[in-house]
Write a protein that holds these residues in place. Structure first.
Motif: not given
Lengths: 97, 250
Positions: B195-219
């Motif tokens: 549920t998290w992935d599609p919800f956040v993606a939709a909000v970011l899209d509407q907010a004209t923000l871009t989800a960053p590419e995943d890097g090696a860093r995963k705290p």
């Protein structure tokens, strides 16, 4: 939209309490737009279960009587006591009044 | 420590640490109305933390109460996620964190209302309405900042770049969660993520923000007590009064 920081506009807040029939003016607050004003009103004015419904109105959209017009507006009513419904006798037997 | 105690401690620490971070906005938010909004959210989280830490103390069975757990544990015994301990940054950092975390917490509590553990289900049942409002607040602000001025867009995009790697930890599993999921006690992170992935993606899209590419860093590591150095000073501030005057009351 400019990047310059501007003050948020002012909104008047009306809350209807659980038992109330009408929305009552409770105060004002700042918010960037109407949707956020409703949320701010929820946080500022209904923290203690004061209400079940909120209205907000942009203060700038309110047309108000002017203090300068107070005499002309309100004084003429002062000596017209007959406008108060205190001169009627209620006949005996009338209920639910 | 019993499995349920440890699980309640994890969720309780998330709520407690984020509550303290949000409380730090008190008298510092952009406007007094937002000050009140953020500290209201902080108080909701504090209430959840108290109930969860109480459960943790009771299930542990060593006589520790909510105050003992909140104020007398050192940093390495805290079990919160890394994302909640980060410093507040600017307003955009705080809002983006709220978006990422409260979206997670809302589906977590929604799942836990059906937990086979009645104590956890009761906490979740009350908290789910509170967090629905937290998420709404975060969504509304993300849209306004992301799709607002050039500066607010840049700052919220920067906040997203900073916080995005921390999301992996929200959905990690370990042996404890595996046992508790089997027993119907805990929420399954795989379900939460769906549920998290599609919800956040939709909000970011509407907010004209871009989800960053995943890097090696995963705290990660929060659930095992491995925290960033930023948590220590925060706990020192939070625990100072209780440690100086044990059991003090208003």
């Amino acid at each position: 939209m400019s990047d310059e920081r501007r003050e948020w506009p002012l909104w008047e807040v009306f809350v209807r309490s659980k038992r109330g029939l009408s929305h009552q003016h409770v105060g004002s607050l700042h918010a960037p737009d109407a949707e956020m004003a409703v949320r701010n009103a929820r946080d500022v004015y209904t923290r203690r279960q004061e209400g079940v419904s909120i209205w907000v109105v942009a203060t700038a959209d309110i047309t108000a009587s002017s203090p300068d017009e107070k005499d002309a507006f309100f004084d003429p009513a002062a000596d017209k006591a007959y406008r108060h419904p205190t001169f009627y006798h209620v006949p005996e037997g009338v209920r639910h009044l | 420590m019993s499995d349920v105690a440890e699980y309640a401690l994890r969720l309780g620490d998330d709520a407690l640490v984020l509550s303290h971070r949000l409380a730090q906005w008190s008298a510092s938010a952009p406007e007094i109305e937002e000050d009140i909004a953020l500290t209201n959210i902080a108080l909701d989280l504090l209430g959840q933390a108290r109930r969860l830490l109480t459960i943790a103390g009771v299930r542990e069975g060593q006589g520790r109460d909510e105050d003992d757990l909140a104020y007398l544990r050192p940093e390495r015994e805290f079990r919160n996620l890394r994302i909640v301990e980060l410093d507040n940054g600017d307003f955009a950092d705080t809002i983006v964190r709220q978006l990422l975390f409260s979206t997670y917490q809302l589906s977590l509590y929604a799942e836990l209302t059906a937990s086979t553990d009645p104590d956890l289900a009761a906490v979740a049942g009350k908290a789910v309405k509170e967090v629905a409002y937290h998420r709404d607040h975060a969504v509304k602000w993300t849209l306004r900042l992301g799709d607002g001025t050039q500066k607010s867009h840049e700052r919220s995009q920067a906040a997203l770049e900073r916080l995005w790697p921390y999301r992996h930890e929200l959905f990690e599993t370990d042996e404890l969660t595996a046992r508790l999921i089997d027993a119907g006690v805990a929420a399954d992170p795989a379900v939460l993520r769906s549920t998290w992935d599609p919800f956040v993606a939709a909000v970011l899209d509407q907010a004209t923000l871009t989800a960053p590419e995943d890097g090696a860093r995963k705290p990660t590591g929060g659930r095992r007590g491995q925290h960033g150095e930023i948590l220590g000073p925060m706990l020192a501030e939070m625990q100072w009064l209780h440690r100086s005057a044990p059991g003090v009351r208003w």
